[in-house]
Enzyme design. Structure first.
Site, PDB file in Angstrom:
ATOM      1  N   SER A  45       0.837  -1.204   0.000  1.00  0.00           N
ATOM      2  CA  SER A  45       0.000   0.000   0.000  1.00  0.00           C
ATOM      3  C   SER A  45       0.874   1.257   0.000  1.00  0.00           C
ATOM      4  O   SER A  45       1.673   1.440  -0.915  1.00  0.00           O
ATOM      5  CB  SER A  45      -0.950  -0.040   1.198  1.00  0.00           C
ATOM      6  OG  SER A  45      -1.994   0.889   1.039  1.00  0.00           O
ATOM      7  N   HIS A  99      -7.488  -5.844  -0.244  1.00  0.00           N
ATOM      8  CA  HIS A  99      -6.307  -4.986  -0.107  1.00  0.00           C
ATOM      9  C   HIS A  99      -5.329  -5.506   0.945  1.00  0.00           C
ATOM     10  O   HIS A  99      -4.120  -5.329   0.815  1.00  0.00           O
ATOM     11  CB  HIS A  99      -6.750  -3.573   0.259  1.00  0.00           C
ATOM     12  CG  HIS A  99      -5.646  -2.564   0.247  1.00  0.00           C
ATOM     13  ND1 HIS A  99      -4.963  -2.213  -0.904  1.00  0.00           N
ATOM     14  CD2 HIS A  99      -5.094  -1.820   1.258  1.00  0.00           C
ATOM     15  CE1 HIS A  99      -4.046  -1.308  -0.618  1.00  0.00           C
ATOM     16  NE2 HIS A  99      -4.096  -1.058   0.682  1.00  0.00           N
ATOM     17  N   ASP A 119      -9.461  -6.103  -4.505  1.00  0.00           N
ATOM     18  CA  ASP A 119      -9.005  -4.928  -3.759  1.00  0.00           C
ATOM     19  C   ASP A 119      -9.994  -3.775  -3.949  1.00  0.00           C
ATOM     20  O   ASP A 119     -10.245  -3.338  -5.071  1.00  0.00           O
ATOM     21  CB  ASP A 119      -7.614  -4.501  -4.252  1.00  0.00           C
ATOM     22  CG  ASP A 119      -6.920  -3.532  -3.302  1.00  0.00           C
ATOM     23  OD1 ASP A 119      -7.620  -2.757  -2.627  1.00  0.00           O
ATOM     24  OD2 ASP A 119      -5.675  -3.556  -3.251  1.00  0.00           O
TER      25      ASP A 119
END
Length: 339
Positions: free
Chosen positions: A148, A306, A278
């Site tokens: 991320s 995610h 995601d």
């Protein structure tokens, strides 16, 4: 004699009841403390040690396991509002002889929180380089992992300091101009239209908002007790002002698409792991990276959102380890040819 036996059992039962009562009290009254103990216990079980690296007045907190050896060291960069213990589910499935380091990103957990300049992607890259140099990790090229926000930082780091890294794994990285929108993108549009009067989806302040965030970040539905949700909120709430400031900095012009603008400069072998479901950073970003870097390895995971490290830790660990070994074999074969 019978009375003595009964007294012995009574004392034994009382002794056993005390830890149980303390656990129940912690669970009901101080769930945040229980969560901290949980992470400490898991780190200890996996053989991780916590250390600090000082660079002048700045201090980095990190955990590590193993020593540098035949395989490259592995440096892991976590995502927004997380911490070094984010990687514990993944580390569980990695060989214990590997040299692994998980650092708290700038301003997070035990790492120093300073000025806004450190919160931008460029600022975080410079701070991570400072950490790498302080522990002399770059004496030998290492494998860099980021997820991320940490993936955004890791990609820009590899583009900026190519000699430091021998290979890279980016897990659902932010910082790409994705062709498709996600649920999170729609929430951000609503937030912008409200002139940021609505609460930030990734900065929960109530158990209900925490539950919504977990549903947003994970395709797999985890049943989390209300007390644990409260504990997670209690742990985060003192830092929410920082998270909000960091979040706005990441939306800035220099940070939002930093990886997209730097990825053409990445020269090290690249692996991209992404959950197909995601809802935060759309998986279409993987194709964008493959178009720019056609030699990169794409590993797309079914039924995964995610939070890849939390949802598919065993699979992710295997994919990453296989990639590291394959790249090391390629380098060894290339060196033999040169000789």
């Amino acid at each position: 004699m019978d009375l003595d036996v009964m007294n012995m059992f009574a004392i034994a039962a009382g002794t056993m009841a005390i830890p149980l009562l303390l656990f129940m009290a912690s669970f009901l009254l101080w769930p945040s403390s229980l969560i901290k103990v949980y992470y400490w216990y898991w780190r200890s079980t996996l053989g991780l040690q916590v250390r600090y690296a000082n660079c002048g007045a700045y201090r980095f907190c990190y955990s590590y396991r193993g020593r540098p050896g035949f395989r490259p060291s592995i440096l892991m960069l976590h995502g927004f509002s997380a911490h070094k213990d984010t990687w514990l589910p993944l580390i569980r499935y990695l060989p214990k002889h590997l040299h692994i380091l998980c650092v708290d990103m700038p301003g997070h957990e035990g790492t120093t929180r300073t000025s806004k300049e450190d919160y931008s992607i460029g600022g975080q890259v410079n701070r991570i380089r400072q950490f790498v140099e302080s522990i002399r990790l770059n004496r030998k090229p290492f494998h860099l992992v980021g997820t991320s926000m940490g993936g955004n930082v890791a990609g820009v780091y590899a583009a900026t300091f190519p000699a430091d890294v021998c290979s890279i794994t980016l897990i659902s990285p932010a910082g790409i101009k994705n062709p498709c929108e996600t649920k999170f993108d729609c929430q951000m549009q609503d937030l912008e239209e409200s002139q940021y009067t609505l609460s930030l989806p990734l900065v929960p302040s109530t158990p209900e908002e925490m539950e919504d965030m977990l549903k947003l970040c994970s395709h797999v539905r985890f049943k989390v007790p209300q007390q644990i949700l409260q504990g997670l909120v209690d742990v985060r709430t003192p830092h929410n002002e920082f998270y909000e400031e960091l979040f706005m900095e990441l939306l800035g012009e220099s940070s939002k698409f930093a990886l997209h603008e730097h990825m053409h400069l990445i020269t090290a072998p690249l692996q991209v792991i992404w959950g197909k479901q995601d809802q935060v950073v759309d998986v279409s970003g993987a194709a964008v990276m493959a178009e720019t870097l056609p030699d990169c390895q794409l590993d797309l995971l079914d039924s995964c959102g995610h939070s890849v490290v939390m949802e598919r830790p065993r699979r992710t660990a295997k994919l990453m380890l296989d990639f590291i070994i394959s790249q090391q074999n390629i380098r060894s074969a290339s060196n033999k040819k040169k000789c």
